[in-house]
Scaffold this motif. Sequence first.
Motif, PDB file in Angstrom:
ATOM      1  N   PHE A  87      39.551  37.947  58.711  1.00  0.00           N
ATOM      2  CA  PHE A  87      40.486  39.017  58.361  1.00  0.00           C
ATOM      3  C   PHE A  87      40.056  39.842  57.144  1.00  0.00           C
ATOM      4  N   GLY A  88      38.937  39.466  56.524  1.00  0.00           N
ATOM      5  CA  GLY A  88      38.405  40.265  55.429  1.00  0.00           C
ATOM      6  C   GLY A  88      39.155  40.171  54.119  1.00  0.00           C
ATOM      7  N   VAL A  89      39.894  39.082  53.919  1.00  0.00           N
ATOM      8  CA  VAL A  89      40.660  38.923  52.680  1.00  0.00           C
ATOM      9  C   VAL A  89      39.779  38.328  51.586  1.00  0.00           C
ATOM     10  N   HIS A  90      40.269  38.351  50.355  1.00  0.00           N
ATOM     11  CA  HIS A  90      39.527  37.797  49.226  1.00  0.00           C
ATOM     12  C   HIS A  90      39.577  36.269  49.250  1.00  0.00           C
ATOM     13  N   LEU A  91      38.448  35.633  48.932  1.00  0.00           N
ATOM     14  CA  LEU A  91      38.392  34.179  48.853  1.00  0.00           C
ATOM     15  C   LEU A  91      37.566  33.761  47.647  1.00  0.00           C
ATOM     16  N   TYR A  92      38.146  32.882  46.835  1.00  0.00           N
ATOM     17  CA  TYR A  92      37.446  32.267  45.706  1.00  0.00           C
ATOM     18  C   TYR A  92      37.411  30.773  45.977  1.00  0.00           C
ATOM     19  N   GLN A  93      36.209  30.208  46.161  1.00  0.00           N
ATOM     20  CA  GLN A  93      36.155  28.835  46.628  1.00  0.00           C
ATOM     21  C   GLN A  93      35.159  27.942  45.888  1.00  0.00           C
ATOM     22  N   ARG A  94      34.571  28.421  44.805  1.00  0.00           N
ATOM     23  CA  ARG A  94      33.546  27.625  44.146  1.00  0.00           C
ATOM     24  C   ARG A  94      33.829  27.406  42.662  1.00  0.00           C
ATOM     25  N   GLY A  95      35.045  27.037  42.374  1.00  0.00           N
ATOM     26  CA  GLY A  95      35.391  26.693  41.001  1.00  0.00           C
ATOM     27  C   GLY A  95      35.566  27.879  40.080  1.00  0.00           C
ATOM     28  N   GLU A  96      36.029  29.008  40.628  1.00  0.00           N
ATOM     29  CA  GLU A  96      36.237  30.187  39.780  1.00  0.00           C
ATOM     30  C   GLU A  96      37.434  30.037  38.850  1.00  0.00           C
ATOM     31  N   GLY A  97      38.424  29.212  39.246  1.00  0.00           N
ATOM     32  CA  GLY A  97      39.550  29.010  38.351  1.00  0.00           C
ATOM     33  C   GLY A  97      40.877  28.843  39.059  1.00  0.00           C
ATOM     34  N   VAL A  98      41.941  28.821  38.268  1.00  0.00           N
ATOM     35  CA  VAL A  98      43.294  28.600  38.757  1.00  0.00           C
ATOM     36  C   VAL A  98      43.880  29.906  39.295  1.00  0.00           C
ATOM     37  N   ILE A  99      44.657  29.812  40.332  1.00  0.00           N
ATOM     38  CA  ILE A  99      45.145  30.983  41.045  1.00  0.00           C
ATOM     39  C   ILE A  99      45.842  31.992  40.137  1.00  0.00           C
ATOM     40  N   HIS A 100      46.718  31.548  39.249  1.00  0.00           N
ATOM     41  CA  HIS A 100      47.490  32.494  38.445  1.00  0.00           C
ATOM     42  C   HIS A 100      46.621  33.176  37.390  1.00  0.00           C
ATOM     43  N   GLN A 101      45.618  32.480  36.884  1.00  0.00           N
ATOM     44  CA  GLN A 101      44.692  33.100  35.944  1.00  0.00           C
ATOM     45  C   GLN A 101      43.775  34.095  36.653  1.00  0.00           C
ATOM     46  N   LEU A 102      43.292  33.729  37.840  1.00  0.00           N
ATOM     47  CA  LEU A 102      42.416  34.640  38.574  1.00  0.00           C
ATOM     48  C   LEU A 102      43.147  35.890  39.046  1.00  0.00           C
ATOM     49  N   MET A 103      44.417  35.746  39.392  1.00  0.00           N
ATOM     50  CA  MET A 103      45.184  36.931  39.772  1.00  0.00           C
ATOM     51  C   MET A 103      45.305  37.882  38.585  1.00  0.00           C
ATOM     52  N   TYR A 104      45.423  37.346  37.380  1.00  0.00           N
ATOM     53  CA  TYR A 104      45.486  38.175  36.171  1.00  0.00           C
ATOM     54  C   TYR A 104      44.137  38.835  35.899  1.00  0.00           C
ATOM     55  N   GLU A 105      43.064  38.079  36.069  1.00  0.00           N
ATOM     56  CA  GLU A 105      41.735  38.591  35.739  1.00  0.00           C
ATOM     57  C   GLU A 105      41.162  39.528  36.808  1.00  0.00           C
ATOM     58  N   LYS A 106      41.388  39.205  38.081  1.00  0.00           N
ATOM     59  CA  LYS A 106      40.702  39.897  39.172  1.00  0.00           C
ATOM     60  C   LYS A 106      41.589  40.797  40.024  1.00  0.00           C
ATOM     61  N   HIS A 107      42.872  40.511  40.105  1.00  0.00           N
ATOM     62  CA  HIS A 107      43.767  41.251  41.002  1.00  0.00           C
ATOM     63  C   HIS A 107      45.111  41.490  40.318  1.00  0.00           C
ATOM     64  N   ARG A 108      45.063  42.076  39.153  1.00  0.00           N
ATOM     65  CA  ARG A 108      46.287  42.233  38.353  1.00  0.00           C
ATOM     66  C   ARG A 108      47.195  43.318  38.924  1.00  0.00           C
ATOM     67  N   ALA A 109      48.410  42.934  39.227  1.00  0.00           N
ATOM     68  CA  ALA A 109      49.410  43.905  39.673  1.00  0.00           C
ATOM     69  C   ALA A 109      49.897  44.725  38.482  1.00  0.00           C
ATOM     70  N   ASN A 110      50.533  45.833  38.766  1.00  0.00           N
ATOM     71  CA  ASN A 110      51.060  46.700  37.718  1.00  0.00           C
ATOM     72  C   ASN A 110      52.429  46.223  37.253  1.00  0.00           C
ATOM     73  N   PRO A 111      52.786  46.472  35.979  1.00  0.00           N
ATOM     74  CA  PRO A 111      54.110  46.098  35.494  1.00  0.00           C
ATOM     75  C   PRO A 111      55.203  46.651  36.411  1.00  0.00           C
ATOM     76  N   GLY A 112      56.165  45.780  36.733  1.00  0.00           N
ATOM     77  CA  GLY A 112      57.257  46.171  37.618  1.00  0.00           C
ATOM     78  C   GLY A 112      57.005  45.909  39.077  1.00  0.00           C
ATOM     79  N   ASP A 113      55.747  45.603  39.438  1.00  0.00           N
ATOM     80  CA  ASP A 113      55.436  45.261  40.823  1.00  0.00           C
ATOM     81  C   ASP A 113      55.944  43.864  41.153  1.00  0.00           C
TER      82      ASP A 113
END
Length: 396
Positions: A87-113
């Motif tokens: 489906f072409g979605v993002h996958l982190y599978q080799r020890g990149e980190g914890v989901i909530h930290q990676l969402m902040y670093e790599k896929h940060r939503a905008n305030p209010g989202d």
Amino acid sequence: MNCIEKYLARAAGVEEAHAGDDLSCRVSYVAAHDVTAPIAIKMFQEIGVKKVFDPDRVVLIVDHIYPAASEKARNSVWAMDDFAKEFGVHLYQRGEGVIHQLMYEKHRANPGDLIAIADSHTGTCGGYGVMGVGVGSTELAAAMATGKLDLEVPQVVQIHLTGKKPANVFGKDLILYLGSVFGTDYLVDKALLFTGEGIEDFSVAERMTVCNMGIEIGSMITIFGTTALEPDTAEVREVDLSKLEPQIARPFSPANVVPVREVAGTPVTQVVVGSCTNGRINDMEQVAKAFKGKKVNPNVNTLIVPASRDVLDEMEARGWCKIIRDAGATVLNPGCGPCFGAHEGLTSERDVVVSTTNRNFPGRMGSMKANIYLASPATAAATALAGKITVPEVED
């Protein structure tokens, strides 16, 4: 409307939203990890849709059991890998980190989202002004397909922060203190909104810690607002930060909280610093400062778990990993580490643990009889050095 109602109204495409309203809201991102994603993937396949709502907005992260501790855990990774390729979605599978930290670093939503993650600590994103709702695998499968999340607008309890916090008090101490105020039931299906000039005393990283543990006291959405009082909140509680002191949660509840001084002197066998709650660079700084030129107590197994590879890289660049290792502690790979209780640092019935993680239920880190205390990285580091629960010193 208060800001949470305004944000939800915007996400739902309606002019107004108030407590009790049922809304169908647009989500900015959906995500899952290696414990919840395989179930969500199976349910998504059963729905029978041929694509996700937006491949760039769907994120899968292996963090709970990396490296794999069993054949089942490894097969979960393969299921995520197959889905990501299809489906072409993002996958982190080799020890990149914890989901909530990676969402902040790599896929940060905008305030209010609004974001939906199949993990109970999704509220972490409230530290940077984003509404996060933890969902089950069935809800996540639907959100992956539609980009929508159905929810009921919660009543909002406003925490108005005043005063300046002492130097040995951190975000973890604030949320633990609120656990002692509210317990685990009062805020169920409600939201926590932090306002007041006191919020300026907390960095974004510290705010993320506070919001991470909102779910432990029942909050559906936990978020930092502005310095001003928000209108139309169901309840306002004022907290004078100047009166706060280091806090600690005793076994076996994150809300079984007292000041650290009340249990100081309790011998410990293990200290853990890390997880999605307290694995960021500011947390590691507290450990490095405390450990520099010192040795941890020989009776204490001390485990340090960066929340992401970026955090680990920064620790290495600043020389903190060497300081920590020289002190006799162990730096583990980025991820959830011992928190989930699936591998790394599991306890026995003889263990007494001080951890910066978010839960201390029986069996959380292994043995049902191990005693787990929850505290800030500063308290955890001081405890590791002393071999017993210790109030961290006030910095100059």
